[in-house]
Design a protein around this motif. Sequence first.
Motif, PDB file in Angstrom:
ATOM      1  N   THR A 185      29.642  43.909  33.921  1.00  0.00           N
ATOM      2  CA  THR A 185      30.932  43.425  33.929  1.00  0.00           C
ATOM      3  C   THR A 185      31.963  43.755  32.972  1.00  0.00           C
ATOM      4  O   THR A 185      32.990  44.161  33.373  1.00  0.00           O
ATOM      5  CB  THR A 185      30.940  41.699  34.166  1.00  0.00           C
ATOM      6  OG1 THR A 185      30.208  41.210  35.133  1.00  0.00           O
ATOM      7  CG2 THR A 185      32.537  41.191  34.351  1.00  0.00           C
ATOM      8  N   ARG A 191      36.949  42.642  37.206  1.00  0.00           N
ATOM      9  CA  ARG A 191      37.681  41.467  36.996  1.00  0.00           C
ATOM     10  C   ARG A 191      37.616  40.776  38.314  1.00  0.00           C
ATOM     11  O   ARG A 191      38.168  41.290  39.350  1.00  0.00           O
ATOM     12  CB  ARG A 191      39.159  41.688  36.625  1.00  0.00           C
ATOM     13  CG  ARG A 191      39.033  42.367  35.125  1.00  0.00           C
ATOM     14  CD  ARG A 191      40.578  42.300  34.733  1.00  0.00           C
ATOM     15  NE  ARG A 191      41.469  42.736  35.719  1.00  0.00           N
ATOM     16  CZ  ARG A 191      42.758  42.808  35.437  1.00  0.00           C
ATOM     17  NH1 ARG A 191      43.164  41.975  34.457  1.00  0.00           N
ATOM     18  NH2 ARG A 191      43.590  43.099  36.385  1.00  0.00           N
ATOM     19  N   VAL A 192      37.342  39.413  38.458  1.00  0.00           N
ATOM     20  CA  VAL A 192      37.150  38.596  39.734  1.00  0.00           C
ATOM     21  C   VAL A 192      38.418  38.802  40.495  1.00  0.00           C
ATOM     22  O   VAL A 192      38.566  39.095  41.619  1.00  0.00           O
ATOM     23  CB  VAL A 192      36.791  37.418  39.442  1.00  0.00           C
ATOM     24  CG1 VAL A 192      36.860  36.402  40.729  1.00  0.00           C
ATOM     25  CG2 VAL A 192      35.341  37.275  39.018  1.00  0.00           C
ATOM     26  N   ILE A 226      38.703  30.749  41.742  1.00  0.00           N
ATOM     27  CA  ILE A 226      38.619  31.812  40.509  1.00  0.00           C
ATOM     28  C   ILE A 226      38.995  31.194  39.247  1.00  0.00           C
ATOM     29  O   ILE A 226      39.846  30.532  39.226  1.00  0.00           O
ATOM     30  CB  ILE A 226      39.117  33.111  40.696  1.00  0.00           C
ATOM     31  CG1 ILE A 226      40.463  33.164  41.127  1.00  0.00           C
ATOM     32  CG2 ILE A 226      38.439  33.551  42.231  1.00  0.00           C
ATOM     33  CD1 ILE A 226      41.068  34.769  40.838  1.00  0.00           C
ATOM     34  N   ASN A 231      36.578  34.757  34.170  1.00  0.00           N
ATOM     35  CA  ASN A 231      36.077  35.638  35.044  1.00  0.00           C
ATOM     36  C   ASN A 231      34.978  35.360  35.900  1.00  0.00           C
ATOM     37  O   ASN A 231      33.738  35.893  36.021  1.00  0.00           O
ATOM     38  CB  ASN A 231      35.690  36.966  34.153  1.00  0.00           C
ATOM     39  CG  ASN A 231      35.647  38.350  35.368  1.00  0.00           C
ATOM     40  OD1 ASN A 231      36.326  38.354  36.174  1.00  0.00           O
ATOM     41  ND2 ASN A 231      34.781  39.340  34.779  1.00  0.00           N
ATOM     42  N   THR A 232      35.141  34.130  36.636  1.00  0.00           N
ATOM     43  CA  THR A 232      34.127  33.431  37.563  1.00  0.00           C
ATOM     44  C   THR A 232      34.726  33.029  38.713  1.00  0.00           C
ATOM     45  O   THR A 232      36.138  32.943  38.894  1.00  0.00           O
ATOM     46  CB  THR A 232      33.399  32.331  36.612  1.00  0.00           C
ATOM     47  OG1 THR A 232      34.322  31.532  36.516  1.00  0.00           O
ATOM     48  CG2 THR A 232      32.521  32.860  35.675  1.00  0.00           C
ATOM     49  N   TRP A 233      33.938  33.056  39.572  1.00  0.00           N
ATOM     50  CA  TRP A 233      34.600  32.542  41.054  1.00  0.00           C
ATOM     51  C   TRP A 233      33.436  31.568  41.722  1.00  0.00           C
ATOM     52  O   TRP A 233      32.102  31.850  41.347  1.00  0.00           O
ATOM     53  CB  TRP A 233      34.528  33.613  41.987  1.00  0.00           C
ATOM     54  CG  TRP A 233      33.548  34.418  42.254  1.00  0.00           C
ATOM     55  CD1 TRP A 233      32.939  35.558  41.356  1.00  0.00           C
ATOM     56  CD2 TRP A 233      32.769  34.401  43.345  1.00  0.00           C
ATOM     57  NE1 TRP A 233      32.144  36.113  42.047  1.00  0.00           N
ATOM     58  CE2 TRP A 233      31.863  35.325  43.438  1.00  0.00           C
ATOM     59  CE3 TRP A 233      32.730  33.591  44.606  1.00  0.00           C
ATOM     60  CZ2 TRP A 233      30.795  35.636  44.506  1.00  0.00           C
ATOM     61  CZ3 TRP A 233      31.778  33.933  45.615  1.00  0.00           C
ATOM     62  CH2 TRP A 233      30.759  34.698  45.545  1.00  0.00           C
ATOM     63  N   GLY A 244      32.221  39.108  37.697  1.00  0.00           N
ATOM     64  CA  GLY A 244      32.638  40.227  38.098  1.00  0.00           C
ATOM     65  C   GLY A 244      31.823  41.173  39.104  1.00  0.00           C
ATOM     66  O   GLY A 244      32.318  41.731  40.044  1.00  0.00           O
ATOM     67  N   ALA A 247      31.504  39.307  42.671  1.00  0.00           N
ATOM     68  CA  ALA A 247      32.751  39.760  42.962  1.00  0.00           C
ATOM     69  C   ALA A 247      32.923  41.016  43.714  1.00  0.00           C
ATOM     70  O   ALA A 247      33.565  41.154  44.918  1.00  0.00           O
ATOM     71  CB  ALA A 247      34.131  39.311  42.263  1.00  0.00           C
TER      72      ALA A 247
END
Length: 310
Positions: A185, A191-192, A226, A231-233, A244, A247
């Motif tokens: 990542t 990047r998400v 998000i 940098n998570t979802w 990432g 994603a």
Amino acid sequence: MQAALDYGRRGFSIFPCSQDKAPLTEHGFKDASPDLRKIRQWWTQFPDASIGISCIASGLIVLDTDPRNGGLHTLQALEQEHEPLPITLTALTGMQNDCRGTHRYYRAPEGDIKVKGQLGEGIDCKYSGYVIAAPSQHQTGVNYQWIDEYQPIADLPKWISDIIIKKPAKAPRRRTSAGHGDSITDQYNLRVQDYLMPENGRYISSDEIRGAHPAHGSSTGNNLCINIRKNTWYCFRHQTGGGGVEAYAVARGIIDCSEAGAGCLNNKWSEFFRCLREDGIITPTEADPEILASIDALIQKWRRLQACQN
């Protein structure tokens, strides 16, 4: 059907969507086409379908201004800092407190480009996904409406291009041994928000944005969250998520959103790196033996841990 056929005649790549913006075709916006035979087939099967326009297939970047999330204030500040936006094909979208959002259509720059998900707070940039077009009905109850249906589409202003077109990534640092060094990542700056920016997203905190999932839509308009800082979802429909890497994999169709999670790319790393090369994120000579070896080592370690637990 007539409105859908008119879009096809004008060269727009379109596909049918449900009233909650979810695609009705097997591969979503990737099925979009200007082919009149396909359009007739789709709207014969789904006569009440909304019209989705694939932005990337139509060569468009659409600025989606949402007044609910401060989009009008952001746009005013940006125009004062740079210059007013040129007149272009523009649609009115949803209604909120007697104020409507807008979709401004611009010609995308030529070449293989990467576009950021937002111009600023309340202004999404639609390129790798799709938008719903007039005369489809918006979730707020009003219909999407062209201000001037035959207004020519302007080129994307340079000052906007400078903000949202991502610069080529620097050559990533090599790993020195399996299992060490930067994460994938970080190494490739995945990047998400660049791949799973929520549709009609709104900030629910300084770091979190919540809205509709861009890959499979949403019946509530609120099924994806998000976290930009982390940098998570997380997808509430499938109760899946990640960072990432996941994603990017979902956005590129390497995995389905329902598959995201630990081990979701087992047996799919070759396709993952092939996509990275196709997208210009890595060069053909990068990430092959050394990184794949480190991934294999991590997978073997994970399998040993699973075996011990069982």
